[in-house]
Design a protein around this motif. Structure first.
Motif, PDB file in Angstrom:
ATOM      1  N   GLN A 103       2.803  -0.832 -11.972  1.00 26.09           N
ATOM      2  CA  GLN A 103       1.515  -0.549 -11.516  1.00 26.09           C
ATOM      3  C   GLN A 103       0.492  -0.880 -10.635  1.00 26.09           C
ATOM      4  O   GLN A 103       0.029  -0.339  -9.434  1.00 26.09           O
ATOM      5  N   LEU A 104       1.019  -2.082  -9.900  1.00 27.61           N
ATOM      6  CA  LEU A 104       0.936  -2.957  -8.730  1.00 27.61           C
ATOM      7  C   LEU A 104       1.574  -1.873  -7.742  1.00 27.61           C
ATOM      8  O   LEU A 104       0.745  -1.862  -7.011  1.00 27.61           O
ATOM      9  N   SER A 105       2.927  -1.779  -7.582  1.00 23.19           N
ATOM     10  CA  SER A 105       3.006  -0.642  -6.596  1.00 23.19           C
ATOM     11  C   SER A 105       2.456   0.760  -5.982  1.00 23.19           C
ATOM     12  O   SER A 105       2.279   0.782  -5.302  1.00 23.19           O
ATOM     13  N   LEU A 106       2.168   1.523  -7.715  1.00 23.33           N
ATOM     14  CA  LEU A 106       1.403   2.309  -7.320  1.00 23.33           C
ATOM     15  C   LEU A 106      -0.172   2.104  -6.668  1.00 23.33           C
ATOM     16  O   LEU A 106      -0.359   3.019  -5.916  1.00 23.33           O
ATOM     17  N   VAL A 107      -0.701   0.931  -6.428  1.00 23.60           N
ATOM     18  CA  VAL A 107      -2.479   1.097  -6.732  1.00 23.60           C
ATOM     19  C   VAL A 107      -1.958   0.583  -5.401  1.00 23.60           C
ATOM     20  O   VAL A 107      -2.509   0.415  -4.389  1.00 23.60           O
ATOM     21  N   GLU A 108      -0.919  -0.517  -4.748  1.00 24.42           N
ATOM     22  CA  GLU A 108      -0.557  -0.217  -3.441  1.00 24.42           C
ATOM     23  C   GLU A 108      -0.445   0.517  -2.487  1.00 24.42           C
ATOM     24  O   GLU A 108      -0.740   0.651  -1.091  1.00 24.42           O
ATOM     25  N   THR A 109       0.328   1.861  -2.792  1.00 24.73           N
ATOM     26  CA  THR A 109       0.785   2.948  -2.419  1.00 24.73           C
ATOM     27  C   THR A 109      -0.182   3.814  -2.174  1.00 24.73           C
ATOM     28  O   THR A 109       0.076   4.858  -1.557  1.00 24.73           O
ATOM     29  N   CYS A 110      -1.008   3.516  -2.823  1.00 21.31           N
ATOM     30  CA  CYS A 110      -2.147   5.460  -3.514  1.00 21.31           C
ATOM     31  C   CYS A 110      -3.509   4.903  -2.337  1.00 21.31           C
ATOM     32  O   CYS A 110      -3.672   3.666  -1.871  1.00 21.31           O
ATOM     33  N   LYS A 111      -4.285   5.417  -2.092  1.00 24.03           N
ATOM     34  CA  LYS A 111      -5.033   5.548  -1.100  1.00 24.03           C
ATOM     35  C   LYS A 111      -6.480   6.085  -2.564  1.00 24.03           C
ATOM     36  O   LYS A 111      -6.713   6.518  -2.382  1.00 24.03           O
ATOM     37  N   LYS A 145      -8.667  -1.841   3.172  1.00 27.28           N
ATOM     38  CA  LYS A 145      -8.950  -1.082   4.729  1.00 27.28           C
ATOM     39  C   LYS A 145      -7.136  -0.626   4.565  1.00 27.28           C
ATOM     40  O   LYS A 145      -6.830   0.819   5.567  1.00 27.28           O
ATOM     41  N   LYS A 146      -6.018  -1.067   4.763  1.00 28.44           N
ATOM     42  CA  LYS A 146      -4.944  -0.995   4.861  1.00 28.44           C
ATOM     43  C   LYS A 146      -4.361   0.515   4.169  1.00 28.44           C
ATOM     44  O   LYS A 146      -3.490   0.650   4.482  1.00 28.44           O
ATOM     45  N   ARG A 147      -5.844   0.693   3.458  1.00 27.18           N
ATOM     46  CA  ARG A 147      -4.845   2.049   2.534  1.00 27.18           C
ATOM     47  C   ARG A 147      -5.752   3.316   3.029  1.00 27.18           C
ATOM     48  O   ARG A 147      -5.470   4.329   2.316  1.00 27.18           O
ATOM     49  N   GLY A 148      -6.389   2.618   4.217  1.00 30.41           N
ATOM     50  CA  GLY A 148      -8.204   3.988   4.248  1.00 30.41           C
ATOM     51  C   GLY A 148      -8.877   4.322   4.133  1.00 30.41           C
ATOM     52  O   GLY A 148      -9.395   5.129   4.117  1.00 30.41           O
ATOM     53  N   LEU A 149      -9.242   2.740   3.521  1.00 32.65           N
ATOM     54  CA  LEU A 149     -10.543   3.306   2.403  1.00 32.65           C
ATOM     55  C   LEU A 149     -11.713   2.720   3.567  1.00 32.65           C
ATOM     56  O   LEU A 149     -11.184   1.462   4.433  1.00 32.65           O
ATOM     57  N   TYR A 150     -12.822   3.075   2.970  1.00 30.57           N
ATOM     58  CA  TYR A 150     -13.870   2.101   3.888  1.00 30.57           C
ATOM     59  C   TYR A 150     -15.043   1.718   3.043  1.00 30.57           C
ATOM     60  O   TYR A 150     -15.036   2.378   1.659  1.00 30.57           O
ATOM     61  N   ILE A 151     -15.009   0.932   2.704  1.00 29.18           N
ATOM     62  CA  ILE A 151     -16.557   0.112   1.808  1.00 29.18           C
ATOM     63  C   ILE A 151     -17.418  -0.285   2.921  1.00 29.18           C
ATOM     64  O   ILE A 151     -17.382  -0.953   3.721  1.00 29.18           O
ATOM     65  N   SER A 152     -18.646   0.147   2.328  1.00 37.76           N
ATOM     66  CA  SER A 152     -19.793  -0.262   2.943  1.00 37.76           C
ATOM     67  C   SER A 152     -20.591  -1.404   3.026  1.00 37.76           C
ATOM     68  O   SER A 152     -19.982  -2.440   2.096  1.00 37.76           O
ATOM     69  N   ALA A 153     -20.697  -2.006   4.282  1.00 40.63           N
ATOM     70  CA  ALA A 153     -21.088  -2.975   4.238  1.00 40.63           C
ATOM     71  C   ALA A 153     -21.972  -3.806   3.365  1.00 40.63           C
ATOM     72  O   ALA A 153     -22.121  -5.219   2.738  1.00 40.63           O
TER      73      ALA A 153
END
Length: 163
Positions: A103-111, A145-153
């Protein structure tokens, strides 16, 4: 609408009220759905539904599914599943227990975004937890951020802890 969410979120975070287990689950559902409004997924995700997988908590998966039935996130109908296996098409993964290596591997590599509901959970991107008589959440902004997602300030500013 966003200001209303921020007001409700502030009230939930800073109000001292005892929550029943049922109320606690409903609050987690509300937070989960509201988080989606402040997260931007990469535009290259090609799915016809907004997929949320819940691992280890069938009761929460059912409540989340019923609560989000007929709703959309980012223009996609929401699909909630309590049986995630190693599905790679998830936008959100919610874990009741510590993540397995797979599961950790999946989460670390998905968007995707991973959510946990216990402060002791350190591997998830967002950890929503009850702190005394209120709710708080921590965000692992670096991993997201490493996975290319953006979180609103706005969401980052409401977090108890951001790393």
């Amino acid at each position: 609408m966003k200001l209303v969410f921020l007001h409700i979120l502030s009230c939930l975070l800073f109000t001292t009220v005892a929550f029943s287990a049922d109320q606690s689950q409903k609050i987690k559902v509300a937070f989960t759905y509201q988080f989606t409004k402040y997260i931007t997924w990469p535009s290259d995700l090609k799915t016809s539904t907004f997929n949320i997988y819940v691992s280890g908590d069938d009761v929460f998966a059912e409540l989340l599914g019923k609560s989000l039935h007929g709703r959309e996130v980012k223009g996609l109908p929401v699909k909630v599943s309590g049986d995630m296996g190693l599905a790679k098409d998830g936008h959100m993964y919610i874990f009741k227990n510590k993540l397995s290596k797979e599961q950790l591997s999946l989460v670390e590599t998905c968007k995707c975004i991973s959510i946990g509901f216990y402060k002791e959970q350190k591997q998830e991107d967002i950890v929503l937890y009850q702190s005394g008589n209120s709710f708080a959440f921590d965000i692992n902004h670096t991993a997201i951020k490493k996975r290319g997602l953006y979180i609103s300030a706005r969401l980052l500013n409401l977090a108890n802890k951001v790393k």
